[in-house]
Design an enzyme around this catalytic site. Structure first.
Site, PDB file in Angstrom:
ATOM      1  N   GLU A 191      49.027  77.144  49.657  1.00 57.01           N
ATOM      2  CA  GLU A 191      48.002  76.111  49.794  1.00 57.01           C
ATOM      3  C   GLU A 191      46.808  76.755  50.467  1.00 57.01           C
ATOM      4  O   GLU A 191      46.853  77.096  51.650  1.00 57.01           O
ATOM      5  CB  GLU A 191      48.465  74.918  50.617  1.00 57.01           C
ATOM      6  CG  GLU A 191      47.434  73.789  50.577  1.00 57.01           C
ATOM      7  CD  GLU A 191      47.408  72.927  51.826  1.00 57.01           C
ATOM      8  OE1 GLU A 191      46.285  72.598  52.282  1.00 57.01           O
ATOM      9  OE2 GLU A 191      48.479  72.607  52.353  1.00 57.01           O
ATOM     10  N   CYS A 236      42.511  70.522  55.644  1.00 59.48           N
ATOM     11  CA  CYS A 236      42.750  71.107  54.319  1.00 59.48           C
ATOM     12  C   CYS A 236      42.178  70.214  53.230  1.00 59.48           C
ATOM     13  O   CYS A 236      41.583  70.694  52.268  1.00 59.48           O
ATOM     14  CB  CYS A 236      44.249  71.297  54.093  1.00 59.48           C
ATOM     15  SG  CYS A 236      45.051  72.420  55.257  1.00 59.48           S
TER      16      CYS A 236
END
Length: 457
Positions: free
Chosen positions: A228, A262
């Site tokens: 990620e 994020c």
């Protein structure tokens, strides 16, 4: 080698740790491999209970953890830490484990037993980031342990106390020390271990550059990896949106945690009929923020985790203004701006030729553009190297789903943003990486299928 956590609060050295030598790192992995075999033999119900006890033990430390997070990466103490999300994610993964890891029985007759089982990879390396240091780590740590893997946790050098806290809590709860190890490693040793096939699976959350280094190290080893990486998440406000809700949510998604999320909102596209009102309301919200010491209760916006992160955002913002962007937040409203302390900013008159609309900012700045219709908004949303989430704002769910089907991201929200639902797969595409965490799919990534084809007669 020594790693240091430089506190963004005052620039002091908050923590210093020695990294493991390659010899000691190999020994840690060997202990994990030995312990994993016995751990995997324990009943699933026992592993679930032990992980749940470890999570509760982390919660019992929260009064100490909250100021530690502030000192390490700058989040204001007023927000109370991460235990809510930490517990939500771990609890959900514990709740679905029996079903997610259950045998898939194809046939169990007098003639044949045909079954697919989910078996652990062995030792899982979790490389966790500093921005949400507990929640990002638990995404993989909890299901990996529940599935029967041993876990080696390497946390970011900016948040070295986090891995220690988690290991302490899980060990007190009864998880063997060799089964869950917190380690301090330099980049080279980490790459060397991966290249040596030390792990059955590697999960990394961090920068695109870091993800490329993980992929390069794993090249030719056939080690499974989950990545990620960066994001440039868009929001799109349609003409029928609830304007107040859209502004409140999207601006919070852009600015909370000093923009260090994020799935934070980094660019916003607003239908031309709502554009002026959206910007006006957004500016009013941001002007109400208090930038300051995260240990003080009135602070709503703390420093960024490091001066270099703040300077990168300053550079993107300055470049955009020089190219014609309009800044709506007056620096006079944020006198504490400087160093790691970065004032928030809203930009209009931005274009995709500007770095601030293309490169990951990961800070408290957002560009807002006016659009005429869905087609223009969709083209702009997809005009990105990244693909983590997108946030759509409308009262028409069918319209949103039709747009969502064409958006190049791992997650699409309608009328919300910046939230990780543990029942849904957390994943991305493009330079955001590959793989998937949480949900049933998270268990599938942390195990491998093994088929049993038994002929009985």
């Amino acid at each position: 080698m020594t790693i240091q956590c430089i506190s963004p609060i005052d620039g002091s050295i908050y923590a210093t740790r020695e990294t493991l030598s390659r010899l000691d790192a190999d020994a840690a992995v060997a202990r994990a491999k030995t312990a994993q075999a016995e751990w995997a033999k324990r009943p699933l119900s026992e592993r679930i209970a032990l992980v749940q006890a470890g999570v509760a033990a982390v919660g019992a430390m929260n009064d100490d953890i909250v100021p530690e997070i502030a000192w390490q990466m700058g989040r204001p103490v007023r927000y109370g830490g991460e235990f809510g999300g930490f517990n939500e994610r771990a609890s959900y993964m514990a709740d679905i484990a029996q079903d997610a890891l259950a045998d898939m029985v194809v046939e169990d007759s007098d003639a044949f037993r045909r079954v697919i089982k989910r078996v652990p990879h062995g030792v899982v390396l979790v490389v966790a980031p500093w921005n949400y240091p507990y929640m990002t780590a638990i995404n993989t740590v909890a299901p990996a342990l529940i599935a029967g893997n041993a876990v080696v946790l390497k946390h970011a050098s900016q948040t070295p106390l986090v891995g220690e806290r988690m290991a302490q809590a899980f060990h007190v709860a009864g998880i063997p020390e060799e089964v869950f190890q917190n380690v301090f490693l330099d980049h080279q040793t980490t790459s060397d271990l991966i290249a040596a096939k030390s792990f059955g699976f590697v999960n990394f959350t961090g920068s695109v550059g870091g993800g490329k280094a993980i992929e390069a190290a794993a090249s030719g080893t056939f080690t499974g990896i989950g990545l990620e990486l960066g994001g440039k998440d868009p929001g799109y406000v349609m003409e029928d949106a609830n304007l107040d809700a859209a502004v409140d949510t999207l601006i919070d998604g852009a600015m909370f945690n000093s923009g260090q999320c994020c799935c934070g909102i980094e660019r916003i596209y607003v239908h031309e009929s709502l554009f002026d009102a959206f910007v006006e309301k957004a500016v009013a919200i941001v002007n109400g923020y208090v930038l300051g010491n995260p240990l003080e209760a009135e602070t709503t916006l703390g420093p960024m985790a490091h001066v270099r992160f703040a300077d990168e955002v300053r550079g993107q913002t300055a470049d955009a203004i020089a190219a014609g962007a309009k800044a709506h937040i007056d620096p006079a409203a944020f006198p504490k701006d400087g160093g790691a302390y970065l004032m928030p900013q809203i930009l209009t008159n931005v274009t995709h030729d500007m770095r601030v609309m293309r490169e990951e900012s990961f800070g408290p700045v957002v560009g807002i553009m006016s659009v005429k219709d869905d087609a223009e908004a969709l083209a702009l949303m997809n005009d990105s190297d990244f693909g983590l989430t997108a946030s759509l704002w409308t009262q028409d769910a069918a319209r949103a789903e039709a747009i969502a089907d064409q958006v190049e991201t791992g997650t699409v929200f309608m009328n919300r943003a910046d939230y990780l639902d543990p029942a849904l797969c957390w994943t991305g595409c493009k330079d955001t990486g590959r793989g998937g965490g949480l949900s049933v799919i998270g268990y599938h990534n942390l195990t491998r299928p093994k088929s049993y084809h038994f002929k009985k007669a």
